[in-house]
Write a protein that holds these residues in place. Structure first.
Motif: not given
Length: 357
Positions: A11-32
């Motif tokens: 979401p553009a208003w905040l710093w974090g993320a709903e989901m994403g990946a990093n250069e080491h192939g780690v992926c994370v997503g969240n749900e409320g």
């Protein structure tokens, strides 16, 4: 001191993320989720902040779990999760995966339980789903449950049964249907799941997985292919636009000299209502350029179904090209230059935008 490169859908208003990946192939997503632990409006770490921090600090899914657990126990979670004057707060569940293993991490206030997924498939929705199969947990989890009278201390301990609300919010009932549908769709494709399979599941409206009503339209979608062979690159597909049933999944690969795609970066504001207290007292237009064009195209598709059908097929063709290029890259049958990979996502975005004109 050790911040990994990340790609985020947020979401553009905040710093974090709903989901994403990093250069080491780690992926994370969240749900409320909503649990027996009270949800506080006081500002702490949002679940979306925890997603980003886990990606920036974790070299593996297991390490990302430890990062979230440690931050949660130290700082807690809380704060508004939606850009509106009225408070909307929740706790979180997380899916975490890397090339070797996957985890589900579920929380209730500062308390948490984690489950390692060794094989097969796993899905989450807006509800607790870890039962008695707990791989790791907060040191005081069971004591907390006993002290509140939620668990007698006898028999097996089920995190979902003990910490779920006795009277579920209405939104949780829809979550149960989505969870069951996701589990069944994964079961139907067991042993032959591909990136396209996940894209189809994320586009499934009948199950409620792809939401386009209820005021909570699916705002972005992500599918990642994480080869076990470390010599092969991880490929992450992002829509960067709402409603995956009418969006294009575009491939992204981490390489040196990556070319940014400004068309999918939301504008910034000097007097941002998200950064002023009290927050969200005014509205700003956070849509990025691709979002604007995509939205205009959707309106035309609805007013001119014949043209819309042709556009949809064109966009699917673009997506198939991206999938084919990724498959060749993963199979080792294509060896694009570093420059080509650095521009891969940008090229797809620019091509998609041309079709919207």
């Amino acid at each position: 001191e050790r911040t990994h490169a990340v790609v985020l859908s947020r979401p553009a208003w905040l710093w974090g993320a709903e989901m994403g990946a990093n250069e080491h192939g780690v992926c994370v997503g969240n749900e409320g989720v909503w649990t027996r632990e009270p949800v506080g409006e006081q500002e702490a770490l949002l679940g979306m902040d925890l997603v980003r921090l886990a990606l920036e600090r974790g070299r593996s899914a297991r390490e990302a779990v430890r990062v979230i657990a440690a931050l949660l126990e130290r700082h807690g979670q809380g704060g508004r999760c939606k850009e509106e004057p009225a408070p909307f707060c929740y706790h979180n569940t997380f899916l975490l995966a890397d090339r070797a293993e996957a985890w589900v991490l579920e929380t209730a206030g500062p308390y948490w339980a984690a489950q390692r997924i060794g094989e097969g498939s796993r899905n989450i929705s807006n509800q607790l789903s870890i039962g008695t199969d707990i791989t790791a947990e907060h040191a005081g989890l069971r004591q907390r449950a006993q002290s509140q009278g939620w668990w007698s201390g006898d028999g097996e301990f089920s995190f979902a049964e003990v910490f779920s609300l006795e009277q579920q919010p209405v939104r949780m009932e829809a979550a149960k249907a989505r969870y069951r549908a996701g589990k069944e769709l994964l079961r139907q494709h067991a042993g032959r799941i591909t990136a396209e399979t996940f894209m189809d599941i994320l586009r499934d409206k009948a199950s409620g997985i792809c939401v386009d009503s209820e005021g909570f339209r699916t705002a972005g979608s992500m599918v990642s292919v994480l080869p076990r062979d470390p010599a092969r690159p991880c490929v992450h597909f992002f829509t960067a636009t709402p409603d995956p049933s009418r969006s294009v999944f575009k491939p992204f690969v981490f390489v040196d000299g990556l070319k940014p795609a400004p068309q999918v970066r939301s504008p910034s504001f000097a007097d941002d209502p998200a950064k002023k207290i009290p927050r969200f007292q005014s509205k700003v237009d956070r849509r990025h350029e691709l979002y604007r064009r995509h939205e205009a195209a959707l309106e035309l598709m609805e007013s001119d179904p014949e043209w819309g059908e042709k556009l949809q097929e064109t966009l699917r063709g673009l997506e198939r090209q991206g999938l084919a290029a990724a498959a060749a890259l993963l199979a080792g049958s294509a060896a694009p230059s570093a420059e080509e990979l650095a521009e891969l996502f940008l090229d797809c975005v620019e091509t998609e935008m041309k079709f919207y004109k």
